[in-house]
Motif scaffolding. Structure first.
Motif, PDB file in Angstrom:
ATOM      1  N   THR A   1      51.331  30.647  35.711  1.00 39.76           N
ATOM      2  CA  THR A   1      50.901  31.302  36.945  1.00 39.76           C
ATOM      3  C   THR A   1      52.137  31.729  37.724  1.00 39.76           C
ATOM      4  N   ARG A   2      52.090  32.932  38.283  1.00 37.56           N
ATOM      5  CA  ARG A   2      53.213  33.354  39.130  1.00 37.56           C
ATOM      6  C   ARG A   2      52.997  32.790  40.529  1.00 37.56           C
ATOM      7  N   VAL A   3      54.019  32.137  41.060  1.00 36.67           N
ATOM      8  CA  VAL A   3      53.916  31.466  42.350  1.00 36.67           C
ATOM      9  C   VAL A   3      55.032  31.946  43.258  1.00 36.67           C
ATOM     10  N   GLU A   4      54.640  32.401  44.444  1.00 40.20           N
ATOM     11  CA  GLU A   4      55.614  32.687  45.510  1.00 40.20           C
ATOM     12  C   GLU A   4      55.431  31.613  46.566  1.00 40.20           C
ATOM     13  N   GLN A   5      56.487  30.866  46.819  1.00 38.30           N
ATOM     14  CA  GLN A   5      56.359  29.679  47.668  1.00 38.30           C
ATOM     15  C   GLN A   5      57.482  29.593  48.691  1.00 38.30           C
TER      16      GLN A   5
ATOM     17  N   TYR B   1      41.254  35.823  38.903  1.00 39.72           N
ATOM     18  CA  TYR B   1      40.526  34.934  39.780  1.00 39.72           C
ATOM     19  C   TYR B   1      39.266  35.655  40.257  1.00 39.72           C
ATOM     20  N   TYR B   2      38.090  35.063  40.015  1.00 40.51           N
ATOM     21  CA  TYR B   2      36.861  35.676  40.521  1.00 40.51           C
ATOM     22  C   TYR B   2      35.771  34.621  40.651  1.00 40.51           C
TER      23      TYR B   2
ATOM     24  N   TYR C   1      36.390  39.773  42.508  1.00 41.49           N
ATOM     25  CA  TYR C   1      37.731  39.423  42.073  1.00 41.49           C
ATOM     26  C   TYR C   1      38.662  39.176  43.271  1.00 41.49           C
ATOM     27  N   HIS C   2      39.645  38.314  43.024  1.00 44.48           N
ATOM     28  CA  HIS C   2      40.670  38.009  44.030  1.00 44.48           C
ATOM     29  C   HIS C   2      42.032  38.298  43.395  1.00 44.48           C
ATOM     30  N   SER C   3      42.854  39.038  44.092  1.00 43.54           N
ATOM     31  CA  SER C   3      44.176  39.363  43.546  1.00 43.54           C
ATOM     32  C   SER C   3      45.095  38.155  43.532  1.00 43.54           C
ATOM     33  N   SER C   4      44.857  37.217  44.454  1.00 46.55           N
ATOM     34  CA  SER C   4      45.720  36.029  44.526  1.00 46.55           C
ATOM     35  C   SER C   4      44.983  34.946  45.300  1.00 46.55           C
ATOM     36  N   ILE C   5      45.561  33.758  45.285  1.00 49.96           N
ATOM     37  CA  ILE C   5      45.086  32.627  46.086  1.00 49.96           C
ATOM     38  C   ILE C   5      46.242  32.210  46.984  1.00 49.96           C
ATOM     39  N   GLN C   6      45.978  32.171  48.274  1.00 50.78           N
ATOM     40  CA  GLN C   6      47.035  31.837  49.221  1.00 50.78           C
ATOM     41  C   GLN C   6      46.626  30.611  50.030  1.00 50.78           C
ATOM     42  N   THR C   7      47.555  29.718  50.199  1.00 48.97           N
ATOM     43  CA  THR C   7      47.268  28.491  50.927  1.00 48.97           C
ATOM     44  C   THR C   7      48.492  28.042  51.708  1.00 48.97           C
ATOM     45  N   SER C   8      48.237  27.443  52.847  1.00 48.00           N
ATOM     46  CA  SER C   8      49.287  26.788  53.631  1.00 48.00           C
ATOM     47  C   SER C   8      48.939  25.317  53.749  1.00 48.00           C
TER      48      SER C   8
ATOM     49  N   PHE D   1      49.307  31.481  58.270  1.00 46.05           N
ATOM     50  CA  PHE D   1      50.050  32.332  57.316  1.00 46.05           C
ATOM     51  C   PHE D   1      49.119  32.844  56.217  1.00 46.05           C
ATOM     52  N   ASN D   2      47.954  33.308  56.629  1.00 47.30           N
ATOM     53  CA  ASN D   2      46.969  33.943  55.727  1.00 47.30           C
ATOM     54  C   ASN D   2      46.387  32.982  54.695  1.00 47.30           C
ATOM     55  N   SER D   3      46.385  31.702  54.989  1.00 45.63           N
ATOM     56  CA  SER D   3      45.798  30.725  54.072  1.00 45.63           C
ATOM     57  C   SER D   3      44.297  30.938  53.946  1.00 45.63           C
ATOM     58  N   ASP D   4      43.758  30.751  52.738  1.00 47.70           N
ATOM     59  CA  ASP D   4      42.350  31.036  52.459  1.00 47.70           C
ATOM     60  C   ASP D   4      41.439  29.817  52.568  1.00 47.70           C
ATOM     61  N   TYR D   5      41.989  28.580  52.613  1.00 44.55           N
ATOM     62  CA  TYR D   5      41.130  27.405  52.466  1.00 44.55           C
ATOM     63  C   TYR D   5      41.516  26.288  53.440  1.00 44.55           C
TER      64      TYR D   5
END
Length: 820
Positions: A548-552, A584-585, A595-602, A645-649
């Motif tokens: 998985t590609r992760v930007e952190q 991701y869907y 579909y979701h292009s990415s999952i973002q979380t803080s 910071f745009n977290s989804d959950y």
């Protein structure tokens, strides 16, 4: 210390097999009891009128090599009459020396018919153990003076004449063959320290203040912590004594009769105390036991003197000899150590050049039950190196030493300084540091690690990476690190940047910032090879195509609240992108995918680690645990912050991990890990607990070795790992296998978990990802370790979920180990 040991390794790299032998007079022989004909260890043998001599080994054997002229040889031992015999000069000869006991009555010990008198005495000793063990005191303190020396031994003349050794050939002029209790050796390292040591019983606390530390070739306060008393303790009253990471049964163990044969051989006056001499030896071969003698004081039944060595055939690597001598004095009615000497001989084999070490300790100003106030014993810092302790001048040492340095000991300081200035030494030091650490130091920067420069996987193709970190020459308070990587197949760049800085070093407090944009194997154990490790590429058993590609982004703070209790707080923002044609869907009520292009979380993360009485090997920024006798407990709490910071959950995750080692003499020891966790809230599978698999042929103790990456997920789980090391308990009893010193190991791992319906619907699971709804996942293993002293081979059986795709029921894993 690192430069000195680099020199030792440099010389050992060119070590041939062979022994040092160039003197004109060579005397070999055995010292034995004239009545029983039993060999006698620890006997001092000297050539009167000279400094030449030796000490007999556990089989009573000795060797003296000398060029000095003498007319006789003398053996002497406590409780025996000295024996003197003539010798011939300039020739090789074998002389066996008998010793006769002094005739002394056995005092008040009553011997009953048919019962071993040593057993009668030992029952009295064991009954008094709680009273004589210093750790029963409310508190005690003393000043300790430690000397630690490492020497090279078995140095052949051919080795000394090698071309590569020519620049440092002057060091061989310092070979010492005159010490009557040591074999010929070349002193290479020497340290000394003076410290005040404090102990409190309730709550149990140890504290040491190092007032002075001098290490040959080193002026570094971080090294000084290892020269004191805190890291060195052999308590004869413990049932088990830890040496080289192994548990040896003490001859004073209350279970000693199961392991030792005891003999009451004499009684005598030792330093004004009437004592009984008890000899002990193992009942069976190759067990982790001792051979030796102890002198028990009459009426108090405390140990007055101890001389013992490990058995020659013990299932132990690299240690060809080891012995300890302890003397005790009565202080205010309590028996306390007054002097201790520990000697070890390390080598790959007995015929090769090896490393010879000696530690001598003397104790003064002993005070018992004179306790300090509670504030003094605070656990915030139990090992204190005084400011400037490593830079004390000669005036300080002349006053502080409990005894003066020998000319040889003083000469080591001068020799090491000379060697360190040689270009050939600096070259080999740099090579060995690079090989061990993975980094090449060039001024203020360290390039590396070299084993991650080139790697490969199915997504990136061939991966090239260039990175490094600032060195200690740049700063010992701040460190910058980073790398850039590129894949030839995906044609993508990856990046990483990090910064960390001390706030204070006492207590240890750091802050840091990290940024990463790279590929990850989600759920991989912290102990496993990372995906860009060259060895992972070589030993991979399945194509790596589920990354998985992760930007952190991460900001963190770390603090030691007291020795053994660490806290790390961090704020983490992660953006995860699916790779390799996955997506991701989730399914809409109509059944159509969204579909979701990415999952973002803080996340806010809090990690707590508690390891009572843990000790470390500590560098400038990093440190390695030397372990603890107590369980290690780790607790983690994570809070997901939706909208930050745009977290989804929004969610909460808690977990607890406990690991420990249980010694089960004489059948080895068991390492266990127990872990449980739960997620509260609705999360997609990339945020669940992804149980750690292993898709390489390299054994990973922290993973399920027959489980694939990304195979099982849970939102609540319980996990157990049991690994038992038999230490050769079975194989040692097979004559043909005994010499190999192979050791058996067995393991069992299981995890049981579940996924709630709401979490199942958050995102559709990939076709290769499963929940544990059909019961626990389990695997078992059996293997052999210590193969050729370095290798371990395990065979694993997968016991459940055998119908999952891409799995095998049986597998073999290998690993490289360096174990005593």
């Amino acid at each position: 210390m690192r430069p000195v040991f680099s020199l030792l390794i440099f010389i050992l790299c060119f070590a041939p097999s062979g022994v040092f032998a160039q003197a004109q007079t060579i005397i070999t022989g055995t010292v034995y009891d004239s009545l029983t004909n039993e060999p006698m260890p620890f006997v001092n043998i000297i050539l009167p009128g000279t400094k030449a001599g030796a000490v007999s080994d556990i089989e009573g054997k000795f060797t003296i090599v000398t060029t000095v002229h003498a007319d006789s040889i003398r053996a002497q031992y406590i409780g025996y009459k000295p024996t003197t015999l003539p010798i011939r000069n300039g020739v090789k000869q074998n002389i066996n020396i008998p010793l006769s006991k002094n005739t002394v009555a056995l005092g008040e010990i009553i011997v009953y018919a048919g019962e071993n008198p040593a057993h009668i005495l030992l029952r009295k000793v064991w009954a008094k153990k709680p009273d004589n063990n210093k750790e029963k005191l409310d508190c005690y303190q003393y000043e300790a003076y430690n000397k630690l020396e490492f020497d090279l031994n078995n140095i052949s003349e051919d080795f000394q004449k090698r071309k590569v050794m020519k620049p440092v050939s002057f060091i061989f002029d310092r070979i010492d063959s005159t010490n009557p209790t040591e074999k010929p050796h070349l002193p290479m390292f020497f340290s000394e320290s003076i410290s005040d040591f404090y102990y409190r019983k309730d709550p149990k606390t140890k504290k040491e203040i190092i007032k002075g530390s001098k290490v040959s070739g080193v002026e570094d306060a971080s090294i000084s912590q290892f020269t004191g008393e805190m890291y060195q303790d052999v308590n004869i009253y413990d049932n088990n004594i830890i040496l080289f990471g192994k548990h040896f049964v003490s001859p004073m163990s209350t279970n000693g009769l199961l392991f030792y044969k005891y003999f009451l051989v004499d009684s005598m006056n030792v330093d004004g105390h009437w004592c009984y001499q008890v000899q002990f030896k193992p009942k069976r071969k190759q067990e982790l036991l001792f051979v030796g003698n102890m002198w028990i004081a009459d009426s108090s039944y405390a140990v007055k003197r101890l001389e013992m060595t490990i058995t020659e055939d013990a299932n132990l690597n690299y240690v060809t000899a080891f012995y300890v001598i302890q003397d005790y004095d009565n202080v205010s009615g309590e028996w306390m150590l007054s002097k201790e000497k520990v000697v070890a001989d390390f080598a790959l084999t007995k015929r090769q050049m090896g490393l010879y070490g000696r530690k001598t300790t003397s104790y003064r100003n002993v005070k018992v039950n004179q306790c300090k106030d509670d504030e003094f014993y605070t656990r915030t810092e139990n090992l204190i190196v005084e400011e400037g302790a490593e830079k004390r001048d000669s005036v300080f040492w002349a006053q502080a030493r409990h005894d003066t340095l020998s000319r040889t000991e003083q000469g080591i300081y001068d020799m090491v300084d000379s060697v360190q200035n040689l270009p050939v030494y600096r070259t080999w030091e740099n090579i060995m540091i690079t090989a061990y650490s993975g980094y090449k130091i060039i001024g203020p920067f360290e390039f590396g690690p070299w084993y991650k420069t080139v790697s490969g996987n199915q997504i990136e193709g061939v991966r090239f990476r260039l990175g490094g970190r600032t060195s200690n020459a740049f700063s010992k308070w701040v460190e910058f690190s980073g790398y850039a990587a590129y894949g030839t197949k995906d044609e993508e760049f990856k990046y990483n940047f990090g910064f960390k800085s001390f706030i204070t070093k006492k207590p240890r407090q750091l802050v840091g910032v990290n940024y990463k944009n790279d590929y990850e194997i989600l759920g991989q154990s912290n102990n496993a090879f990372t995906s860009d490790n060259l060895l992972a590429s070589i030993f991979r058993r399945n194509p790596l195509n589920n990354m998985t590609r992760v930007e952190q982004y991460e900001v963190w703070y770390e603090r030691d609240w007291f020795t053994g209790f660490n806290m790390r707080l961090s704020l983490v923002n992660r953006n995860m992108y699916a790779l390799n044609d996955t997506a991701y869907y989730h399914l809409m009520p109509s059944g159509a995918p969204e579909y979701h292009s990415s999952i973002q979380t803080s996340e806010v993360r809090a990690n707590f680690r508690f390891a009572w009485d843990e000790k470390y090997i500590e560098g400038v920024f990093s440190r390695v645990s030397m372990g603890t006798r107590y369980p290690v407990v780790q607790v983690q709490y994570v809070a997901g912050l939706k909208g930050v910071f745009n977290s989804d959950y929004t969610y909460h995750r808690v977990s607890i991990n406990v690991d420990d080692r249980i010694r089960i003499n004489p059948i080895g020891y068991t390492n266990y890990i127990l872990e449980a966790g739960k997620i509260f809230g609705t999360v997609p599978y990339p945020l669940m607990i992804l149980h750690p698999g292993n898709e390489t042929y390299v054994y990973d103790w922290a993973s399920f070795n027959m489980m694939n990456y990304y195979e099982f997920a849970s939102d609540q789980y319980a996990m157990a790992t049991l690994i038992h090391h038999f230490d050769g308990f079975f194989l040692n009893k097979i004559p043909l296998m005994r010499k190999l010193k192979w050791r058996e190991v067995a393991s069992f791992r299981a995890v049981y978990g579940s996924v709630s319906n709401s979490n199942k619907d958050a995102l559709v699971f990939p076709s290769t990802l499963y929940s544990l709804n059909r019961g626990p996942y389990m695997e078992a293993g059996a293997g052999i370790e210590n193969i050729f002293r370095f290798f371990r081979v395990d065979c694993f059986w997968r016991l459940t979920y055998l119908d999952n795709p891409r799995v095998k029921p049986v597998g073999v894993r290998i690993s490289l180990q360096v174990l005593f």
